[in-house]
Structure formats: C-alpha cells, structure tokens
Design a protein around this motif. Sequence first.
Motif, PDB file in Angstrom:
ATOM      1  N   LEU A 139       0.827  -1.206   0.000  1.00  0.00           N
ATOM      2  CA  LEU A 139       0.000   0.000   0.000  1.00  0.00           C
ATOM      3  C   LEU A 139       0.860   1.253   0.000  1.00  0.00           C
ATOM      4  O   LEU A 139       2.019   1.231   0.448  1.00  0.00           O
ATOM      5  N   PRO A 140       0.321   2.391  -0.496  1.00  0.00           N
ATOM      6  CA  PRO A 140       1.084   3.650  -0.468  1.00  0.00           C
ATOM      7  C   PRO A 140       1.452   4.036   0.967  1.00  0.00           C
ATOM      8  O   PRO A 140       0.654   3.889   1.895  1.00  0.00           O
ATOM      9  N   THR A 141       2.683   4.530   1.130  1.00  0.00           N
ATOM     10  CA  THR A 141       3.149   4.924   2.467  1.00  0.00           C
ATOM     11  C   THR A 141       2.913   6.389   2.764  1.00  0.00           C
ATOM     12  O   THR A 141       3.076   6.832   3.901  1.00  0.00           O
ATOM     13  N   GLY A 142       2.582   7.159   1.744  1.00  0.00           N
ATOM     14  CA  GLY A 142       2.486   8.610   1.903  1.00  0.00           C
ATOM     15  C   GLY A 142       3.679   9.328   1.334  1.00  0.00           C
ATOM     16  O   GLY A 142       3.610  10.519   1.008  1.00  0.00           O
ATOM     17  N   GLU A 143       4.815   8.629   1.213  1.00  0.00           N
ATOM     18  CA  GLU A 143       5.984   9.185   0.541  1.00  0.00           C
ATOM     19  C   GLU A 143       5.784   9.056  -0.971  1.00  0.00           C
ATOM     20  O   GLU A 143       5.145   8.097  -1.442  1.00  0.00           O
ATOM     21  N   PRO A 144       6.304  10.001  -1.771  1.00  0.00           N
ATOM     22  CA  PRO A 144       6.079   9.951  -3.218  1.00  0.00           C
ATOM     23  C   PRO A 144       6.522   8.620  -3.833  1.00  0.00           C
ATOM     24  O   PRO A 144       7.652   8.172  -3.630  1.00  0.00           O
ATOM     25  N   ASN A 145       5.585   7.959  -4.524  1.00  0.00           N
ATOM     26  CA  ASN A 145       5.855   6.740  -5.302  1.00  0.00           C
ATOM     27  C   ASN A 145       6.279   5.547  -4.449  1.00  0.00           C
ATOM     28  O   ASN A 145       6.774   4.557  -4.991  1.00  0.00           O
TER      29      ASN A 145
END
Length: 443
Positions: free
Chosen positions: A148-154
Amino acid sequence: MKKIKYWMFAFVISFGLASCSDDVEEPQQKGNPTMQIENQFTNVYFGDNLPFEVTVNDNVPLSTLTAILYFGEEQVARTTIRTKENGLYSGNIAVPYGKNIPNGTATLEFSLLNTTMKKVSQEFSVPVSRASYPYLILVTADGSYPMLPTGEPNEYAVTSAFPSTELPAYIKTPVLDSKGREILFGWNDGEGGIAEGTSNNIPFVSPVGGSYSVTFNTRTLEASPFFEVVLNGQKMTMVDKDNYQLDVDLTQGEEISFAGMTDWWVDPDFFTEDGDKITFVPISGKYRVLANLPFNYLKVEALTGSNPSTLQPDGTGAIWIIGTNVGKPSVSKNEVGWNTDKALCMAPVGNKKYQLTVVAGETVSADAINFKFFHQKGWGGEYGSASLTTESDIIFVGNGSNGRDNGNLGIVEGETLTAGKTYVFTVDVSAGIDKAVLTVEER
C-alpha cells in the motif's frame, strides 16, 4: 574515319548527359494527404499502451502512417501502419516506463506519407505522469501480498510475518484503465538491482526475523530490505543475494573500513591486518571490490575506467591468472579452473611487478599446479615459455614438451609445496612485457 570518331564522341557526350540527368531527377510529389486525429490524449501514464485512431485521405495512393513519441528531443517510441487506402486506421504506441523519469510533457507526432513521398504531419503535446497505484502486489513462492502507499512519493510497503528472513519475490502493478498494462519489477541478473519488465526474483533479505516490512519506490526502483555491505563508508551494490561490488579509488597504505561481513577472509595480496586495522597493499588506483557472502571473501580487481585492466605495452595495467590448482579463499571450494569469469587479478605492487600469495594445501594445491598468466581477464594475450622465464627450483614454465602446455606452470618433478607454507609468486615485467621474470619465494 573522322565521321566514326565524331559519332563515338557524340555518343559518349549523350550518355554522360543522360547519366547526369538521371542523377539529379527527383520524383514529382503529387496529391494532398490529409488526416484527422480522433483521440484526446489525457491521463497518460508511464508504461501505457497509448491507443490512437486516425482518418486518412488523399487523391493518390497512400503509403504509411507513422506515430512517433518524443521525450524532449529523444525519440522513445515509434509505430508505423501501412495505409493501402483511404479510411480509418487504429494502432497504439508504447509509452516507456523508465527509471527516474520526472513527470512532464511528451510530443506525439503523426506523419502521413503517400506514394509520391508527399507528407503531412501533426503534433500533440501529451502530459505523461507516473501512476499513483492504489496498491502493488508482492509475489512470493508462498503467496501474494498487497503493498500500500506509504504517503511518501511513489513509495509502497507491506509489513507481514514472512516465513523467512530471505524473501525472493517480484512486484507487479494492477492495470488502471483500458490503455494501462501490468508492469513487472524484478531482479536484473546481468547488472544487479531492480529492473522493469522482468519477474526474476528480487533477493530481499531482512536483518531480523518475524514481522518486517518490504518497501518499493516505483520511480527510483529502490527497495528494502537488503543485506548491506559497506566499504569506506560507501554502500556496495548488490549483484545478487550472494555478491556485492563497488568500483572505488584506493590509495596504497590507506586504512580500509569495512562493515557488513564478519570473519571475512583477508587476502594478503590486497590487505594487511594488524588487529582491527586493515591497510590496502597494492599501488594506488581504481579497483573493483567484490564481496562474496558464502565465502566471506573480498575479491579485488584492477580497473581502467569501468573495465578490468589489461597489461599495457609499458608494463602497467594488470596480469590475470586462469587455470587449475589455485583458488581463493580455498582451492578446494573455489578453484579458478579454466573459467575466465573467475580469473584472479594479481596485485600490482609497483615497479611493474605483480604478486600472487598462496598457502600450500589451502589456496594452492601442494602436489601439482597447472595455471598460467594472461594479459587480460579472458582469452587473448598470454604468457608462454618465450616471454616468461624463471630460475625457481620448485616451479617451472611449460613449453609444450616438458609436462605442461606452453606457459602453464608446474611443480618440478620430485618436488612438492610444503603444506601450510606461504608462497609468493611475483611476475616482473620491468624489462619489457615480452621479457617477464617469475620468482617464487617460500615464506
């Protein structure tokens, strides 16, 4: 007689004029090719197969419709369609995925050509971005895990109680829309590191067992966790799960710091060990240091630029060893043999001298040897009995009729190397590379 000569002269002139005329004649362009692009190129992502539809028309036969995609001035993709008649044509053009390419505006050019070489072109500005996926998929032999996305870009991550600290796996994307495709990320066996377009397993390794996280960045293709090997503060590049390497400038007498491997075998040709202090032995220059985890072995190779060095006419460069009965850190477990990929680089110790240090029964066989010296890491220039001599009482240079092939080293009949004793083989080319002298010293 004069008439015949005149007629021949006139024929030559006529033929010459005709030839010149043929050289400069160009086909006359005719017709009026037109095209209508039916698409709006929006929401385009790196890795897409971008579809297009074009209506083409002309009053003379058409030839081809070509779509070309440019990133800046660079042509990155091209599709050509044969247009036999007027009408609607469809196709697609692949948008490269690419590592570290920033979001930006590409140029998509369409060109329509008829059979008289008359052409019409049209360009479109196409914004291209890196997709924000709702998830990625980590694929292992035991199952699949959503990242899942971590919040950091890409960046994407998954945390789980994986079955082992070693986690061979590859990563894939979902398909976002009709022009999207599944993109695979796996290990680049040739160069190391993660690459797009392969499902070769990435050798993830966690320093701790139990629950841990796997991360991946879809722009930089950087991931974790991996085992880390650090030389002089620089992280070595992972070639595969067993091997790391670093191309680095090293200075003779320089103290070396090293972390990541414990109880590693110290090669006396390249390093001296005094307690916790490790010092570099050969002359200053650029070297490739290769760390092999199963053998706890640092292999060192001299470099010229980014390539293994070769022996130069002035005696500088490198000399390599290929053959049997020798191997580091153990001849029994890691013999060089006639595999050029495993060639040993002799340490350039200065004054055009090259050194190999071995221990009988450990890194060299005590009862027989059969290796030789080469100008490069591979086949090509090599030393034979005409270019290499020795006055050693223990080692001889083969000439093809004395029990060894030309240039191969052997142990003198009736002699053996003393098990546990150290032997230093030195090749001196200071008198010229075709006048090399081998000395063998027992220590």
